[in-house]
Design an enzyme around this catalytic site. Structure first.
Site, PDB file in Angstrom:
ATOM      1  N   ARG A   1     -18.151   2.501  -4.166  1.00 40.65           N
ATOM      2  CA  ARG A   1     -17.460   2.826  -2.911  1.00 40.65           C
ATOM      3  C   ARG A   1     -16.370   3.869  -3.146  1.00 40.65           C
ATOM      4  O   ARG A   1     -16.135   4.732  -2.312  1.00 40.65           O
ATOM      5  CB  ARG A   1     -16.884   1.555  -2.288  1.00 40.65           C
TER       6      ARG A   1
ATOM      7  N   ARG B   1     -16.174   9.038   8.276  1.00 37.24           N
ATOM      8  CA  ARG B   1     -16.293   8.753   6.854  1.00 37.24           C
ATOM      9  C   ARG B   1     -16.864   9.942   6.089  1.00 37.24           C
ATOM     10  O   ARG B   1     -16.940   9.905   4.878  1.00 37.24           O
ATOM     11  CB  ARG B   1     -17.246   7.561   6.738  1.00 37.24           C
TER      12      ARG B   1
ATOM     13  N   LYS C   1      -5.902  -0.248   4.867  1.00 37.95           N
ATOM     14  CA  LYS C   1      -6.177   0.295   6.207  1.00 37.95           C
ATOM     15  C   LYS C   1      -6.367  -0.797   7.249  1.00 37.95           C
ATOM     16  O   LYS C   1      -5.834  -0.707   8.341  1.00 37.95           O
ATOM     17  CB  LYS C   1      -7.433   1.176   6.202  1.00 37.95           C
TER      18      LYS C   1
ATOM     19  N   ARG D   1     -15.912 -10.785  -0.116  1.00 32.97           N
ATOM     20  CA  ARG D   1     -16.760  -9.794   0.544  1.00 32.97           C
ATOM     21  C   ARG D   1     -17.908  -9.395  -0.358  1.00 32.97           C
ATOM     22  O   ARG D   1     -17.732  -9.207  -1.556  1.00 32.97           O
ATOM     23  CB  ARG D   1     -15.922  -8.551   0.894  1.00 32.97           C
TER      24      ARG D   1
ATOM     25  N   ARG E   1      -8.924  -8.833  -3.676  1.00 28.49           N
ATOM     26  CA  ARG E   1      -9.519  -9.177  -2.378  1.00 28.49           C
ATOM     27  C   ARG E   1     -10.876  -9.843  -2.569  1.00 28.49           C
ATOM     28  O   ARG E   1     -11.246 -10.745  -1.818  1.00 28.49           O
ATOM     29  CB  ARG E   1      -9.673  -7.918  -1.519  1.00 28.49           C
TER      30      ARG E   1
HETATM   31  P1  AMP Z   1     -15.028  -0.703   5.258  1.00 28.65           P
HETATM   32  O1  AMP Z   1     -14.662  -2.071   5.700  1.00 28.65           O
HETATM   33  O2  AMP Z   1     -14.454   0.379   6.135  1.00 28.65           O
HETATM   34  O3  AMP Z   1     -14.736  -0.466   3.796  1.00 28.65           O
HETATM   35  O4  AMP Z   1     -16.623  -0.567   5.426  1.00 28.65           O
HETATM   36  C1  AMP Z   1     -17.505  -1.421   4.741  1.00 28.65           C
HETATM   37  C2  AMP Z   1     -18.876  -0.776   4.638  1.00 28.65           C
HETATM   38  O5  AMP Z   1     -19.400  -0.538   5.951  1.00 28.65           O
HETATM   39  C3  AMP Z   1     -18.898   0.593   3.979  1.00 28.65           C
HETATM   40  O6  AMP Z   1     -18.942   0.518   2.555  1.00 28.65           O
HETATM   41  C4  AMP Z   1     -20.172   1.199   4.556  1.00 28.65           C
HETATM   42  O7  AMP Z   1     -21.327   0.637   3.968  1.00 28.65           O
HETATM   43  C5  AMP Z   1     -20.097   0.697   5.989  1.00 28.65           C
HETATM   44  N1  AMP Z   1     -19.338   1.636   6.853  1.00 28.65           N
HETATM   45  C6  AMP Z   1     -18.133   1.415   7.453  1.00 28.65           C
HETATM   46  N2  AMP Z   1     -17.754   2.476   8.169  1.00 28.65           N
HETATM   47  C7  AMP Z   1     -18.726   3.411   8.012  1.00 28.65           C
HETATM   48  C8  AMP Z   1     -18.915   4.734   8.487  1.00 28.65           C
HETATM   49  N3  AMP Z   1     -17.999   5.337   9.266  1.00 28.65           N
HETATM   50  N4  AMP Z   1     -20.057   5.387   8.131  1.00 28.65           N
HETATM   51  C9  AMP Z   1     -20.990   4.801   7.359  1.00 28.65           C
HETATM   52  N5  AMP Z   1     -20.870   3.564   6.852  1.00 28.65           N
HETATM   53  C10 AMP Z   1     -19.753   2.867   7.165  1.00 28.65           C
END
Ligand code: AMP
Length: 192
Positions: free
Chosen positions: A146, A90, A15, A135, A129
């Site tokens: 996740r 989300r 994404k 990360r 990754r």
């Molecule tokens: P991502 O890079 O989109 O995988 O986001 C990394 C982490 O940020 C996620 O595992 C959540 O802990 C937090 N996060 C990102 N977007 C959201 C969202 N829309 N709602 C809640 N937590 C989020």
């Protein structure tokens, strides 16, 4: 151009990479809640301190905090005519929050595009990754969590948008360029 888009798909679907490419091609900002949280953690801001443990464990940041962040971001000048959301909404409650934000501004979402990928491929990509980017949330245990969070809370969103006739699904497997081409074809009908 004006296009209000949401990019859906499991962690590791590509994404982030595709959002940046698509947003550039469309001339709208890519808004990634994950990137915003990571930048705040890195910079040690108050928001960063609040979300550090939650993001590192793969749980979701509380909706009130996330919704507020997105509301502020979408109110900025560069997002008034369009945006591409990556990582938001989300869960179903965030879908409703986004609906409200858009309705308050007299706007509507144009399309939700879902990148589909085989779960096994996702785990492989995330593990790779982890080695490249380091990360905090790319450890095996957190990756598993996740993916569970995605299956339970995020995957149902696709049906919500499908019921509204707003869902386009795009095969996320293959060369990065090919996936971008497919995405551009999927959003072509809503470009204006
Ligand atoms: P991502 O890079 O989109 O995988 O986001 C990394 C982490 O940020 C996620 O595992 C959540 O802990 C937090 N996060 C990102 N977007 C959201 C969202 N829309 N709602 C809640 N937590 C989020």
């Amino acid at each position: 151009m004006s296009a209000r888009l949401v990019l859906l798909g499991p962690p590791g679907a590509g994404k982030g990479t595709q959002a940046a490419r698509l947003a550039e091609a469309l001339g709208v900002p890519a808004v990634s809640t994950g990137d915003i949280f990571r930048a705040n953690v890195k910079d040690g801001t108050e928001l960063g301190r609040r979300v550090q443990d939650v993001t590192a464990s793969g749980r979701l940041v509380p909706d009130e905090l996330t919704n507020e962040l997105v509301r502020d971001r979408l109110a900025q000048d560069d997002a008034v005519d369009g945006f591409l959301l990556d990582g938001y909404p989300r869960n179903v409650a965030q879908v409703a929050a986004l609906d409200e934000m858009l309705a308050a501004a007299g706007r509507e979402l144009d399309l939700a595009v879902e990148l589909t990928v085989d779960p096994q491929v996702v785990v492989e990509r995330l593990t790779k990754r982890a080695q490249v980017e380091g990360r905090a949330d790319d450890t095996v245990e957190v990756i598993r969590h996740r993916l569970d969070v995605y299956a339970e809370q995020t995957a149902p969103i696709s049906q919500v948008y499908a019921d509204r006739g707003l869902l386009a699904q795009v095969d996320g497997l293959g060369e990065v360029d090919d996936v971008t081409t497919r995405l551009l074809a999927a959003v072509a009908p809503v470009r204006s």
